[in-house]
Design an enzyme around this catalytic site. Structure first.
Site, mmCIF file in Angstrom:
data_model
loop_
_atom_site.group_PDB
_atom_site.id
_atom_site.type_symbol
_atom_site.label_atom_id
_atom_site.label_comp_id
_atom_site.label_asym_id
_atom_site.label_seq_id
_atom_site.Cartn_x
_atom_site.Cartn_y
_atom_site.Cartn_z
ATOM 1 N N LYS A 17 -50.773 79.370 -11.614
ATOM 2 C CA LYS A 17 -51.058 78.218 -12.483
ATOM 3 C C LYS A 17 -52.555 77.893 -12.559
ATOM 4 C CE LYS A 17 -46.672 75.757 -12.534
ATOM 5 N NZ LYS A 17 -45.977 74.499 -12.286
ATOM 6 N N ASP A 63 -45.688 70.206 -17.535
ATOM 7 C CA ASP A 63 -44.996 69.562 -16.402
ATOM 8 C C ASP A 63 -45.211 68.044 -16.435
ATOM 9 O OD1 ASP A 63 -43.830 71.763 -15.197
ATOM 10 O OD2 ASP A 63 -45.554 72.175 -13.911
HETATM 11 P P1 NAP Z 1 -46.952 73.548 -3.891
HETATM 12 O O1 NAP Z 1 -48.079 73.607 -4.860
HETATM 13 O O2 NAP Z 1 -46.827 74.608 -2.855
HETATM 14 O O3 NAP Z 1 -47.047 72.108 -3.162
HETATM 15 C C1 NAP Z 1 -46.134 71.708 -2.175
HETATM 16 C C2 NAP Z 1 -46.670 70.490 -1.423
HETATM 17 O O4 NAP Z 1 -45.682 70.152 -0.448
HETATM 18 C C3 NAP Z 1 -47.966 70.719 -0.655
HETATM 19 O O5 NAP Z 1 -48.687 69.506 -0.611
HETATM 20 C C4 NAP Z 1 -47.445 71.092 0.740
HETATM 21 O O6 NAP Z 1 -48.361 70.823 1.778
HETATM 22 C C5 NAP Z 1 -46.288 70.137 0.854
HETATM 23 N N1 NAP Z 1 -45.341 70.587 1.853
HETATM 24 C C6 NAP Z 1 -44.779 71.807 2.000
HETATM 25 N N2 NAP Z 1 -43.970 71.817 3.072
HETATM 26 C C7 NAP Z 1 -44.042 70.573 3.631
HETATM 27 C C8 NAP Z 1 -43.439 69.975 4.776
HETATM 28 N N3 NAP Z 1 -42.587 70.665 5.552
HETATM 29 N N4 NAP Z 1 -43.734 68.698 5.033
HETATM 30 C C9 NAP Z 1 -44.585 68.000 4.261
HETATM 31 N N5 NAP Z 1 -45.201 68.518 3.174
HETATM 32 C C10 NAP Z 1 -44.917 69.793 2.863
HETATM 33 O O7 NAP Z 1 -45.537 73.540 -4.647
HETATM 34 P P2 NAP Z 1 -45.200 72.879 -6.080
HETATM 35 O O8 NAP Z 1 -45.465 73.840 -7.165
HETATM 36 O O9 NAP Z 1 -45.854 71.540 -6.139
HETATM 37 O O10 NAP Z 1 -43.599 72.740 -5.967
HETATM 38 C C11 NAP Z 1 -43.021 71.821 -5.060
HETATM 39 C C12 NAP Z 1 -41.539 71.635 -5.369
HETATM 40 O O11 NAP Z 1 -41.378 71.061 -6.654
HETATM 41 C C13 NAP Z 1 -40.738 72.943 -5.365
HETATM 42 O O12 NAP Z 1 -39.503 72.693 -4.744
HETATM 43 C C14 NAP Z 1 -40.541 73.238 -6.840
HETATM 44 O O13 NAP Z 1 -39.344 73.955 -7.087
HETATM 45 C C15 NAP Z 1 -40.448 71.829 -7.404
HETATM 46 N N6 NAP Z 1 -40.856 71.761 -8.827
HETATM 47 C C16 NAP Z 1 -39.940 71.310 -9.733
HETATM 48 C C17 NAP Z 1 -40.285 71.222 -11.071
HETATM 49 C C18 NAP Z 1 -39.273 70.707 -12.061
HETATM 50 O O14 NAP Z 1 -39.442 70.940 -13.273
HETATM 51 N N7 NAP Z 1 -38.263 69.999 -11.622
HETATM 52 C C19 NAP Z 1 -41.569 71.579 -11.497
HETATM 53 C C20 NAP Z 1 -42.500 72.039 -10.538
HETATM 54 C C21 NAP Z 1 -42.119 72.122 -9.201
HETATM 55 P P3 NAP Z 1 -49.254 71.994 2.444
HETATM 56 O O15 NAP Z 1 -50.339 72.299 1.474
HETATM 57 O O16 NAP Z 1 -49.701 71.354 3.710
HETATM 58 O O17 NAP Z 1 -48.333 73.167 2.657
#
Ligand code: NAP
Length: 283
Positions: free
Chosen positions: A68, A104
């Site tokens: 992205k 998004d």
């Molecule tokens: P990302 O860029 O990897 O960000 C994830 C965030 O969560 C980071 O801040 C990460 O912190 C934190 N995190 C991960 N594991 C954690 C834990 N055990 N405890 C606390 N914080 C934690 O991922 P993303 O793209 O934002 O996606 C996140 C989620 O949203 C996924 O499940 C994805 O499927 C969902 N999503 C859904 C949609 C939709 O249309 N519904 C769209 C986009 C994403 P660190 O940097 O410290 O690891």
């Protein structure tokens, strides 16, 4: 004829082909939406694929993890939304320019307005759990709707950097950054009326975990929004509902962001009812 697709790695779990192909069929377009898994170890394939949009072999692409942000240097322009969020999930050509957009944020906003009812019509204070890619889009959308946002992340620096890059004001009172733990969340509980999980905690296969700190009560009357949609009922959603709160998953956001991308690529209104029904939501 393949005209659209999803660039990412891995992408096999994605619902986007199901959503977009149902929409294309429904409006009678003989296009196909395909997965384009590109291994980060083969960066030359990445550039080649994006170039297919530039030369018209593809009408557009969606982009997901881990590209992205990496896709940005390949593009001619970003929309204001994508620039501010710092991430692109939709690519298309307009008047000879290869453009990157982020659906998004408006997708989340539409779904929140669809779902939130009365509570959401009175913006107050939202608590966003996580500070990754989707948090950026969610926080951008919330600030645009006049919410104050508490960003709770396990890395405080990441939350602060996110806030600075989106709000672009170091002295802002529109956001506050805290650590995602029970002690730090507690003083904010009484003022929060929306909780949004943007972490992957609780996503399949680790369905028995929740990002909400154990033993911390939920804010009274808050609306809980989990971006995760697999499983359809996460532990967080279950916990919130047990506490008497309204809680939803991220399927609506998925459909709304896909609908907006569809409209950009095809110039046709997205058949939202069809798209909702293929993911099991009857509107
Ligand atoms: P990302 O860029 O990897 O960000 C994830 C965030 O969560 C980071 O801040 C990460 O912190 C934190 N995190 C991960 N594991 C954690 C834990 N055990 N405890 C606390 N914080 C934690 O991922 P993303 O793209 O934002 O996606 C996140 C989620 O949203 C996924 O499940 C994805 O499927 C969902 N999503 C859904 C949609 C939709 O249309 N519904 C769209 C986009 C994403 P660190 O940097 O410290 O690891």
């Amino acid at each position: 004829m393949i005209r659209l697709g999803l660039l990412g790695w891995p992408v096999s779990h994605s619902l986007s082909p199901k959503l977009q192909n149902a929409a294309l069929n429904s409006v009678g377009l003989k296009w196909e939406y395909q997965l384009f898994p590109i291994d980060p170890a083969q960066p030359e394939k990445f550039g080649e694929l994006i170039n297919k949009v530039r030369i018209g072999d593809l009408a557009g692409l969606n982009v997901t993890i881990p590209y992205k942000q990496a896709v940005i240097p390949y593009l001619d322009e970003l929309t204001a939304t994508a620039r501010r969020i710092g991430a692109v999930n939709t690519i298309y050509m307009r008047e000879g320019c290869l453009i990157g957009h982020n659906t998004d944020a408006p997708g989340f906003q539409s779904d929140l307005l669809n779902k939130g009812g009365k509570i959401i019509n009175i913006p107050r204070v939202a608590m966003v759990l996580g500070a990754g890619g989707s948090a950026r889009a969610v926080i951008y959308a919330l600030l645009g709707m006049s919410w104050k946002v508490i960003i709770a992340a396990r890395k405080l620096d990441q939350a602060r950097n996110l806030s600075l890059s989106i709000v672009q004001d170091p002295n802002t009172d529109k956001t506050e950054c805290i650590t995602l733990d029970s002690e730090s969340l507690l003083p904010y509980i009484h003022q929060v009326n929306l909780v949004i999980n943007t972490t992957p905690v609780g996503m399949y296969p680790k369905v028995e975990s929740s990002p909400w700190p154990e033993s911390l009560l939920f804010p009274v009357d808050a609306f809980v929004y989990d971006l995760i949609y697999n499983p359809s009922k996460t532990l967080l959603v279950e916990q919130a509902q047990k506490a008497g709160l309204s809680a939803v998953n991220g399927l609506g956001m998925l459909v709304e962001q896909a609908s907006l991308a569809f409209e950009i690529w095809t110039g046709k209104p997205a058949p939202r009812e069809v798209m909702y029904s293929v993911v099991g939501i009857v509107k």
